[in-house]
Write a protein that holds these residues in place. Structure first.
Motif, mmCIF file in Angstrom:
data_model
loop_
_atom_site.group_PDB
_atom_site.id
_atom_site.type_symbol
_atom_site.label_atom_id
_atom_site.label_comp_id
_atom_site.label_asym_id
_atom_site.label_seq_id
_atom_site.Cartn_x
_atom_site.Cartn_y
_atom_site.Cartn_z
ATOM 1 N N ILE A 98 0.871 -1.177 0.000
ATOM 2 C CA ILE A 98 0.000 0.000 0.000
ATOM 3 C C ILE A 98 0.901 1.217 0.000
ATOM 4 O O ILE A 98 1.727 1.379 0.890
ATOM 5 C CB ILE A 98 -0.888 0.051 1.264
ATOM 6 C CG1 ILE A 98 -1.620 -1.279 1.441
ATOM 7 C CG2 ILE A 98 -1.844 1.216 1.197
ATOM 8 C CD1 ILE A 98 -2.295 -1.391 2.792
ATOM 9 N N ILE A 168 -5.823 0.023 -0.523
ATOM 10 C CA ILE A 168 -5.767 -1.135 0.372
ATOM 11 C C ILE A 168 -6.427 -2.343 -0.292
ATOM 12 O O ILE A 168 -5.888 -3.456 -0.272
ATOM 13 C CB ILE A 168 -6.459 -0.804 1.711
ATOM 14 C CG1 ILE A 168 -5.684 0.314 2.402
ATOM 15 C CG2 ILE A 168 -6.556 -2.037 2.597
ATOM 16 C CD1 ILE A 168 -6.403 0.900 3.601
ATOM 17 N N ILE A 200 -6.443 -1.536 8.272
ATOM 18 C CA ILE A 200 -5.274 -2.359 7.909
ATOM 19 C C ILE A 200 -5.026 -3.414 8.985
ATOM 20 O O ILE A 200 -4.861 -4.609 8.692
ATOM 21 C CB ILE A 200 -4.027 -1.472 7.720
ATOM 22 C CG1 ILE A 200 -4.200 -0.571 6.493
ATOM 23 C CG2 ILE A 200 -2.771 -2.330 7.577
ATOM 24 C CD1 ILE A 200 -3.093 0.435 6.309
#
Ligand SMILES: Nc1ncnc2c1ncn2[C@@H]1O[C@H](COP(=O)(O)OP(=O)(O)O)[C@@H](O)[C@H]1O
Ligand SMILES: [Mg+2]
Lengths: 336, 546, 336
Positions: A98, A168, A200
């Protein structure tokens, strides 16, 4: 939860940029390893080489940069030895990345749903429709309400937070074993930052993946990570379990980092410290931190310190601990 | 996807509307179905289409060629055949053309012309003396262009109402104050051609009383061809005139297409392939190459062009005849003839073309001699040399090569020249306005085959075409005498003396070359005939296939 | 509907633009050295005649007065008459515009068909032999004169091999042209069912199209190459690689994102060819607009020059409009 098996091991990594002004040694002799299931926080000032390191891991350092030396061993395989075609099996599949700046990293002319579907298609034998459905599912997973409609949108039609969620989704669509989040919340406002961070962490925990969290936020590291690594001028200068680190940081640089922020939190984009990083174009011989170190000794100007094992799983790259390993106690006196 | 389809259909709709709008505006060009027989069609390639067809204004080489085939004059020269089978004018005698007969009065001042009866124009009107009066009196003085300033001036006309008379339907006369030796040759010139005044008048309007618009692109003459299509920059088409009065010389070809092919190498290619029947205005190199090629034939004739370096003689240093002479001695004649013209041109030796009556080459004695040139410069006070410019016409490729040869040759005597190349249009603008400075290369022809005509145009002072401003009182006097006597001996003596002066004593130019007239044609095209204004008479040609 | 409104707005902006162009050209042609009256008068007319001609041509009036007379005529659809051919300018343009348009449209299609793929290959595989050859060709074609190239083609394919017809325009002299409907010979002969004229016009088009086409391959290839290269270096392409997208997919992204700038350059080249094909038109005796305006410039035929510029401007405006529309299709960020 943390296994003993090493998932990723970076050995003596050197990544240089060949500029007209000279050779810029952005990463030089970096050592780092991540075990299975471990969440490692990497902290360093802006320009210390974090992003370049992340790119070196997937062997995608762009011209004029080049990995000149070292190994990136992922599950026993040195990624730097693979061809582009072989690497493709790791990128986006084994290792999800990411990046910060979702705007620049998303294709402005392709619908986000398609971008995610394309990454899925690249690693799975599915048809377009299935890939599209997977993309919508991913968007839902990263917390988008009307995922179906969002999938049809172009990046410019989204807010920064939304775009970052797409990033993401792109990184996670193939359920990677290793997730690298490089400044993933950079440039977002604070509430969105924590939402993204939570997302995350949530996903990493659910998927049981390992992660490298590159960040400025020592608080996040304290909260979420099991291990922390401090980076300075393309080197890891201190690495150890989070608890031990926050109890007593060893490296003068780490102490400086923590001291400079009374609330022990760095929320700005940049960590601002007195003095500046040595230019990677002209690194001093010896220790890279010598120019700012209050405890600098003669030896620091001549000999590069080696990574010293000071405790269980705890390493510091500082001459002060050379003595300490030989003669425990004296160093702490000096630092006090 | 939807927006793509929407956008494209919107745009197509828009374009369709515009295009149909345009098409409706244009008169739909109908396709006339002319069954063209290639055999009887003459395809004539030229570097440019005529700049127009009205001789009052349009005098490019191609315009003259078109006019020569569309219009006839009162008189003409018979043709004679040279060694190569090229028909060229026999200047020793004048014969009748549109005039059935003519006579010059005993005192030489009055020329009476009896026109043929029953001569039809392209538009179908009969030729009469009114046509002559319209063209010479009304239109010429109305327009004040070529007829007045060239043709009438050549005939010494200044008061047409008095000097020109219609005697009866087919007869007119022309009377001037002094004997008129040039009247007959002048009446052979294309610039004295007659045209159908009834037709012209039909096209005159209030804003265009002399029908210049119509005559520029069309016109009705009495010649062997009528123009059927005029597309400037592309082609001009002619059709053989069925009622041509001169039955013996009616055209074998039914159609002539004068096709513009700007690049000379393409004209060569078209000729070689047989697409074209003739290629005009080729380079010496191309002509030499074509000479050996099967299926084509190159015809050459010395013609009447004279190429020279002219001087602006109104300013130093060229006001001094010694300077002009010095440069004449410093000119590399042999190199020009061999390396520029590859032997396709002749040395020019006089102000009169070598094919004209009255010519003598005996006074030209300028072998390249730098010592002599330097000595002359020293005598003129220019022993250190000087700097000047040499202007050339970009339209004539050879001029550039000549200019370079001259530049390096003149260096030997300390004369530095700067070459200035002008586009043809600008070149002529400067020329006509007498704006040329220093030196300039120029080539021109005296259109009338009389020994005095060159002097009239270029050497007497003042003259509009004396672009360099040459002035020699003796030449002026000698010339004037030749225009006022019919005495052939006296005239020839004066011509000789004039040539002695303008070539040797007080040289007017550096005499470069007679470039000649050259044309390459398909071998099966026979009987080419060259007219004095650099034209080929298409009506004389035929195709003979074995 | 938004499109219609947009088109309407754009077309309205054409009007002041065109009036501006008319004014500028009107003044500029009058600043050209040389006097049309002198040219028109031929070699044997002097002072008075030329003055009278100037008067009848309207050149004696003050320039602003001349301009308003002209503008008034143009607004009524009257572009004036040529001083040299005495034909209405509009009639000439209507014949010549389609001739040039047919030529340059086929040429640019040809150039696109070759130049764009070459540019793509050169961008993707900069080190392959093939792309080296095509880069070399681009350099070569960019540096040769189009008329010289045309003459070479004539020499080889007409003079020597006789595969193609003589360079004498759009049809053989012996072939009767079909009724003019669109002015495009290929289309008109199709409409008329005239196979002879169709085949002949195609044969005549071949060499000039090849000349212009091959010459313009160079700039098109270079532009494709450089815009592809620029896109290939962008962050989102890098990120696509980091996510393991296949080379093919990455190339598709790159191409998709370079298309807008490629279309723009195509529009510019196409627009400039209208007058810029003059040398090729001359070599092939095409009788198009380029030749027309050259002749007009030589003669200082003011109305003809102005008429040409007007047509060329309108043509370019439409091309740019078209390019903008295409841009919108390709780039979702641009709104009507
Ligand atoms: N493409 C490049 N060309 C030259 N130098 C670069 C390039 N990319 C990064 N660098 C240099 O590498 C150093 C580290 O960059 P980066 O890894 O982005 O830092 P961080 O991510 O830690 O902020 C910086 O000094 C930067 O100047
Ligand atoms: Mg970074």
């Amino acid at each position: 939860m943390i296994g003993l098996k090493t998932l990723l091991q970076i050995q003596d990594l050197h990544t240089y940029f060949y500029l007209r002004k000279g050779i810029s040694k952005v990463v030089n002799g970096l050592q780092l390893s991540v075990r299975e299931g471990e969440l490692l926080g990497v902290v360093g000032e802006s320009g210390s080489g974090k992003t370049v390191t992340a790119m070196s891991v997937v062997n995608r350092v762009r011209m004029p940069g080049k990995v000149v030396k070292g190994k990136v061993i992922y599950q026993g395989q040195d990624l730097l030895k693979l061809s582009e075609e072989e690497l493709r099996k790791y990128r986006g599949k084994e290792i999800g990345l990411i990046a910060a700046n979702a705007r620049g990293n998303l294709n402005p002319l392709v619908k986000v749903g398609n971008q995610i579907a394309n990454v899925y298609l690249a690693h799975n034998k599915v048809n377009k429709k299935e890939a599209w459905e997977k993309a919508v599912e991913m968007l839902r997973m990263v917390g988008m309400n009307d995922a179906l409609r969002r999938a049809e949108a172009y990046p410019h039609e989204m807010s920064g937070g939304m775009a970052q969620r797409v990033m993401i989704a792109l990184a996670l669509v193939n359920s990677p074993n290793l997730l690298i989040a490089d400044d993933a919340t950079n440039g977002l406002d604070v509430t969105v930052q924590s939402q993204i961070m939570d997302l995350i962490l949530d996903i990493v925990n659910k998927q049981g993946a390992s992660g490298i969290l590159i960040t400025h936020d020592l608080g996040v590291v304290a909260q979420c990570c099991s291990e922390i690594a401090i980076m300075y001028c393309g080197q890891i200068v201190e690495k150890g379990p989070v608890t031990a680190f926050f109890d007593e940081p060893k490296h003068p640089y780490s102490r400086n980092l923590l001291n400079s922020l009374p609330e022990r939190r760095i929320t700005q984009e940049r960590i601002e410290l007195k003095g500046s990083l040595s230019s990677p174009l002209s690194l001093p011989t010896g220790c890279v931190y010598q120019t700012r170190c209050p405890y600098v000794m003669d030896v620091c100007r001549k000999v590069e310190p080696s990574m010293l094992h000071v405790d269980d799983n705890y390493n510091v790259k500082c001459h002060l601990y050379q003595e300490k390993t030989e003669n425990r106690g004296s160093a702490n006196e000096k630092l006090a | 996807m939807k927006r793509i389809i929407l956008l494209i259909s919107a745009l197509i709709l828009l374009l369709t509307v515009i295009i149909t709008g345009c098409v409706k505006q244009s008169k739909t060009v109908s396709s006339e179905d002319i069954n063209v027989d290639r055999d009887r069609t003459l395809i004539w390639t030229v570097p440019a289409t005529p700049n127009g067809l009205d001789s009052e204004y349009h005098n490019s080489l191609q315009a003259l060629e078109a006019q020569s085939n569309m219009y006839d004059s009162a008189l003409r020269y018979p043709f004679k055949e040279d060694e190569s089978g090229f028909l060229v004018p026999d200047y020793s005698k004048v014969e009748s053309s549109l005039a059935e007969s003519w006579e010059l009065s005993k005192d030489g001042k009055t020329l009476t012309v009896h026109l043929r009866q029953g001569v039809k124009s392209h538009a179908g009107n009969e030729l009469t003396a009114d046509d002559f009066m319209y063209q010479w009196v009304d239109r010429a003085w109305g327009l004040n262009a070529m007829y007045k300033n060239f043709s009438a001036d050549g005939l010494k006309l200044n008061d047409p109402e008095k000097q020109l008379k219609k005697i009866d339907k087919y007869t007119f006369s022309l009377t001037v104050d002094t004997p008129n030796p040039i009247a007959e040759p002048m009446m052979t010139h294309i610039f004295t051609h007659l045209m159908d005044s009834v037709d012209a008048k039909a096209y005159s309007t209030k804003s265009d009383p002399w029908a210049t618009k119509y005559l520029s692109v069309n016109g009705s003459g009495h010649g062997p061809f009528k123009v059927t299509k005029y597309i400037p920059g592309q082609q001009v088409e002619f059709e053989a005139f069925n009622d041509y009065w001169d039955k013996k010389n009616k055209s074998w070809f039914q159609k002539v297409i004068m096709k513009e092919v700007p690049s000379s190498s393409n004209r060569v290619a078209l000729l070689l392939s047989g697409t074209a029947d003739a290629a005009t205005s080729l380079t010496p190199n191309e002509l030499q190459t074509l000479k050996g090629k099967p299926g084509v034939k190159v015809y050459s004739w010395s013609g009447n062009l004279i190429q020279r370096v002219e001087f602006n003689q109104e300013k130093p240093p060229f006001d001094n005849p010694k300077v002009r002479k010095a440069l004449a001695y410093a000119t590399p004649y042999k190199d020009i003839l061999s390396s520029v013209y590859l032997g396709m041109a002749k040395q020019a030796t006089s102000i009169i073309p070598s094919t004209y009556p009255g010519y003598t080459g005996e006074y030209w004695d300028y072998k390249t001699n730098f010592d002599k040139a330097k000595k002359l410069l020293k005598e003129a006070g220019y022993d250190k040399g000087f700097k000047t410019t040499l202007t050339i016409n970009a339209g004539i490729t050879q001029e550039q090569q000549i200019a370079i040869l001259l530049k390096s040759s003149f260096k030997n005597i300390g004369v530095e020249i700067e070459i200035q190349e002008l586009q043809t249009g600008d070149y002529y603008n400067n020329l006509v306005q007498h704006n040329m400075d220093g030196m300039f290369i120029f080539q021109d022809m005296p259109g009338v085959a009389d020994g005095g005509f060159s002097t009239k145009l270029w050497a007497q002072h003042p003259s509009n075409i004396n672009y360099g401003g040459y002035k020699n009182e003796e030449v002026n006097r000698l010339y004037k005498e030749t225009t006022e006597t019919l005495d052939v001996k006296k005239r020839n003596a004066n011509f000789k003396r004039i040539q002695e002066i303008v070539v040797k004593e007080d040289p007017i130019w550096i005499y470069l070359t007679e470039p000649g007239y050259h044309i390459a044609m398909r071998e099966d095209i026979k009987n080419p005939a060259w007219g004095t204004s650099q034209d080929i008479r298409w009506n004389m040609l035929s195709r003979e296939r074995n | 509907m938004r499109i219609a409104k947009y088109l309407g707005k754009r077309l309205l902006t054409f009007i002041p633009l065109l009036i501006g162009v008319i004014l500028v050209v009107f003044v500029l042609v009058r600043l050209l050295p040389g006097d049309p009256a002198t040219r028109l008068a031929g070699n044997f007319a002097y002072g008075d005649t030329i003055a009278a001609l100037r008067e009848s041509m309207g050149l004696d009036k003050p320039i602003w007065q001349q301009f308003f007379i002209y503008l008034g005529n143009v607004l009524q659809g009257n572009l004036g008459e040529s001083w040299f051919t005495n034909k209405p300018i509009l009639d000439d343009l209507i014949v010549r515009f389609p001739a040039t348009l047919e030529l340059i449209t086929l040429s640019i299609l040809f150039s696109i068909a070759i130049g764009v793929p070459l540019g793509i290959v050169a961008a993707i595989k900069p080190k392959s032999i093939f792309s080296r050859i095509s880069t070399g060709y681009g350099f070569f074609a960019g540096s040769i004169a189009d008329f010289w190239f045309g003459l070479m083609l004539v020499f080889v394919f007409f003079t020597t091999l006789n595969w193609f017809p003589a360079p004498i325009g759009r049809l053989d002299l012996t072939i009767t042209p079909p009724l003019q409907i669109t002015g495009f010979l290929v289309i008109d002969s199709l409409l008329a069912g005239n196979w002879n004229a169709l085949m002949n016009s195609i044969a005549h088009l071949a060499l000039p199209v090849l000349t212009l086409g091959l010459i313009n391959v160079a700039p098109i290839m270079k532009m494709t190459l450089s815009s592809m290269k620029e896109v290939m270096e962008s962050d989102f392409i890098n990120h696509a690689k980091v996510l393991g997208l296949s080379d093919k997919k990455v190339m598709r992204y790159a191409l998709r994102n370079s298309l807008p700038s490629i279309v723009t350059i195509l529009g510019v080249i196409y627009g400039s060819l209208l007058g810029g094909a003059v040398l090729v038109e001359t070599v092939f005796g095409w009788g198009g607009l380029g030749q027309y305006v050259t002749q007009a410039l030589v003669n200082k035929d003011y109305s003809a020059i102005q008429g040409f510029v007007l047509v060329a401007t309108i043509f370019s405006l439409f091309i740019y409009l078209f390019v903008d529309l295409i841009y919108m299709i390709f780039d979702p960020r641009i709104k009507f």
